[in-house]
Design a protein around this motif. Structure first.
Motif, PDB file in Angstrom:
ATOM      1  N   VAL A  27       0.847  -1.203   0.000  1.00  0.00           N
ATOM      2  CA  VAL A  27       0.000   0.000   0.000  1.00  0.00           C
ATOM      3  C   VAL A  27       0.875   1.242   0.000  1.00  0.00           C
ATOM      4  O   VAL A  27       0.621   2.195  -0.744  1.00  0.00           O
ATOM      5  N   LEU A  28       1.916   1.223   0.803  1.00  0.00           N
ATOM      6  CA  LEU A  28       2.814   2.376   0.851  1.00  0.00           C
ATOM      7  C   LEU A  28       3.503   2.604  -0.487  1.00  0.00           C
ATOM      8  O   LEU A  28       3.678   3.747  -0.914  1.00  0.00           O
ATOM      9  N   LEU A  29       3.890   1.537  -1.152  1.00  0.00           N
ATOM     10  CA  LEU A  29       4.483   1.677  -2.486  1.00  0.00           C
ATOM     11  C   LEU A  29       3.451   2.157  -3.502  1.00  0.00           C
ATOM     12  O   LEU A  29       3.752   2.985  -4.358  1.00  0.00           O
ATOM     13  N   HIS A  30       2.257   1.636  -3.402  1.00  0.00           N
ATOM     14  CA  HIS A  30       1.210   1.950  -4.371  1.00  0.00           C
ATOM     15  C   HIS A  30       0.748   3.403  -4.267  1.00  0.00           C
ATOM     16  O   HIS A  30       0.225   3.951  -5.230  1.00  0.00           O
ATOM     17  N   LEU A  31       0.939   4.018  -3.134  1.00  0.00           N
ATOM     18  CA  LEU A  31       0.506   5.403  -2.951  1.00  0.00           C
ATOM     19  C   LEU A  31       1.332   6.390  -3.762  1.00  0.00           C
ATOM     20  O   LEU A  31       0.894   7.514  -3.994  1.00  0.00           O
ATOM     21  N   THR A  32       2.506   5.986  -4.190  1.00  0.00           N
ATOM     22  CA  THR A  32       3.324   6.860  -5.021  1.00  0.00           C
ATOM     23  C   THR A  32       3.221   6.406  -6.471  1.00  0.00           C
ATOM     24  O   THR A  32       3.054   5.220  -6.759  1.00  0.00           O
ATOM     25  N   ILE A  33       3.323   7.338  -7.378  1.00  0.00           N
ATOM     26  CA  ILE A  33       3.234   7.003  -8.800  1.00  0.00           C
ATOM     27  C   ILE A  33       4.436   6.149  -9.210  1.00  0.00           C
ATOM     28  O   ILE A  33       4.289   5.177  -9.942  1.00  0.00           O
ATOM     29  N   ILE A  34       5.607   6.476  -8.722  1.00  0.00           N
ATOM     30  CA  ILE A  34       6.820   5.741  -9.079  1.00  0.00           C
ATOM     31  C   ILE A  34       6.786   4.344  -8.475  1.00  0.00           C
ATOM     32  O   ILE A  34       7.242   3.385  -9.090  1.00  0.00           O
ATOM     33  N   GLY A  35       6.218   4.187  -7.297  1.00  0.00           N
ATOM     34  CA  GLY A  35       6.195   2.902  -6.623  1.00  0.00           C
ATOM     35  C   GLY A  35       5.112   1.962  -7.103  1.00  0.00           C
ATOM     36  O   GLY A  35       5.118   0.784  -6.772  1.00  0.00           O
ATOM     37  N   TRP A  36       4.179   2.462  -7.922  1.00  0.00           N
ATOM     38  CA  TRP A  36       3.094   1.609  -8.373  1.00  0.00           C
ATOM     39  C   TRP A  36       3.596   0.466  -9.258  1.00  0.00           C
ATOM     40  O   TRP A  36       3.179  -0.678  -9.099  1.00  0.00           O
ATOM     41  N   LEU A  37       4.498   0.746 -10.175  1.00  0.00           N
ATOM     42  CA  LEU A  37       5.003  -0.294 -11.066  1.00  0.00           C
ATOM     43  C   LEU A  37       5.759  -1.391 -10.316  1.00  0.00           C
ATOM     44  O   LEU A  37       5.473  -2.574 -10.525  1.00  0.00           O
ATOM     45  N   PRO A  38       6.708  -1.050  -9.422  1.00  0.00           N
ATOM     46  CA  PRO A  38       7.340  -2.126  -8.651  1.00  0.00           C
ATOM     47  C   PRO A  38       6.352  -2.896  -7.777  1.00  0.00           C
ATOM     48  O   PRO A  38       6.489  -4.112  -7.612  1.00  0.00           O
ATOM     49  N   ALA A  39       5.350  -2.224  -7.257  1.00  0.00           N
ATOM     50  CA  ALA A  39       4.341  -2.902  -6.441  1.00  0.00           C
ATOM     51  C   ALA A  39       3.550  -3.888  -7.291  1.00  0.00           C
ATOM     52  O   ALA A  39       3.266  -5.004  -6.849  1.00  0.00           O
ATOM     53  N   ALA A  40       3.211  -3.513  -8.506  1.00  0.00           N
ATOM     54  CA  ALA A  40       2.468  -4.405  -9.392  1.00  0.00           C
ATOM     55  C   ALA A  40       3.315  -5.608  -9.793  1.00  0.00           C
ATOM     56  O   ALA A  40       2.823  -6.742  -9.809  1.00  0.00           O
ATOM     57  N   VAL A  41       4.573  -5.389 -10.094  1.00  0.00           N
ATOM     58  CA  VAL A  41       5.469  -6.492 -10.457  1.00  0.00           C
ATOM     59  C   VAL A  41       5.639  -7.430  -9.267  1.00  0.00           C
ATOM     60  O   VAL A  41       5.585  -8.656  -9.414  1.00  0.00           O
ATOM     61  N   TRP A  42       5.831  -6.871  -8.094  1.00  0.00           N
ATOM     62  CA  TRP A  42       5.986  -7.662  -6.876  1.00  0.00           C
ATOM     63  C   TRP A  42       4.735  -8.510  -6.625  1.00  0.00           C
ATOM     64  O   TRP A  42       4.817  -9.679  -6.269  1.00  0.00           O
ATOM     65  N   ALA A  43       3.572  -7.918  -6.832  1.00  0.00           N
ATOM     66  CA  ALA A  43       2.321  -8.642  -6.614  1.00  0.00           C
ATOM     67  C   ALA A  43       2.161  -9.787  -7.613  1.00  0.00           C
ATOM     68  O   ALA A  43       1.726 -10.884  -7.244  1.00  0.00           O
TER      69      ALA A  43
END
Length: 55
Positions: A27-43
Protein backbone atom coordinates in the motif's frame (compact mmCIF):
# COMPACT_ATOMS: atom_id res chain seq x y z
CA UNK A 1 -9.04 -12.58 -11.80
CA UNK A 2 -6.16 -12.35 -9.35
CA UNK A 3 -3.83 -11.25 -12.14
CA UNK A 4 -6.08 -8.29 -12.82
CA UNK A 5 -6.13 -7.46 -9.11
CA UNK A 6 -2.32 -7.74 -9.01
CA UNK A 7 -1.97 -5.23 -11.82
CA UNK A 8 -4.60 -2.71 -10.76
CA UNK A 9 -4.55 -2.84 -6.94
CA UNK A 10 -1.45 -4.86 -6.04
CA UNK A 11 -1.82 -4.42 -2.29
CA UNK A 12 -5.21 -6.15 -2.33
CA UNK A 13 -3.68 -9.30 -3.78
CA UNK A 14 -1.41 -9.71 -0.77
CA UNK A 15 -4.40 -9.65 1.55
CA UNK A 16 -6.21 -12.27 -0.56
CA UNK A 17 -3.26 -14.68 -0.46
CA UNK A 18 -2.75 -14.30 3.29
CA UNK A 19 0.25 -11.95 3.45
CA UNK A 20 -1.06 -8.88 5.32
CA UNK A 21 2.32 -7.37 6.22
CA UNK A 22 3.41 -7.44 2.59
CA UNK A 23 0.05 -5.90 1.75
CA UNK A 24 0.66 -2.97 4.07
CA UNK A 25 4.11 -2.38 2.59
CA UNK A 26 2.63 -2.63 -0.88
CA UNK A 27 0.00 0.00 0.00
CA UNK A 28 2.81 2.38 0.85
CA UNK A 29 4.48 1.68 -2.49
CA UNK A 30 1.21 1.95 -4.37
CA UNK A 31 0.51 5.40 -2.95
CA UNK A 32 3.32 6.86 -5.02
CA UNK A 33 3.23 7.00 -8.80
CA UNK A 34 6.82 5.74 -9.08
CA UNK A 35 6.20 2.90 -6.62
CA UNK A 36 3.09 1.61 -8.37
CA UNK A 37 5.00 -0.29 -11.07
CA UNK A 38 7.34 -2.13 -8.65
CA UNK A 39 4.34 -2.90 -6.44
CA UNK A 40 2.47 -4.40 -9.39
CA UNK A 41 5.47 -6.49 -10.46
CA UNK A 42 5.99 -7.66 -6.88
CA UNK A 43 2.32 -8.64 -6.61
CA UNK A 44 2.41 -10.62 -9.87
CA UNK A 45 5.53 -12.48 -8.74
CA UNK A 46 3.98 -13.20 -5.33
CA UNK A 47 0.81 -14.45 -7.01
CA UNK A 48 2.78 -16.78 -9.29
CA UNK A 49 4.68 -18.13 -6.28
CA UNK A 50 1.42 -18.64 -4.38
CA UNK A 51 -0.13 -20.50 -7.32
CA UNK A 52 2.95 -22.71 -7.67
CA UNK A 53 2.86 -23.65 -3.99
CA UNK A 54 -0.85 -24.43 -4.10
CA UNK A 55 -0.53 -26.73 -7.15
Amino acid sequence: MRLLIALLVPWLLFFTIGRPFAGILCVLLHLTIIGWLPAAVWAVLAWRDYEAKMA
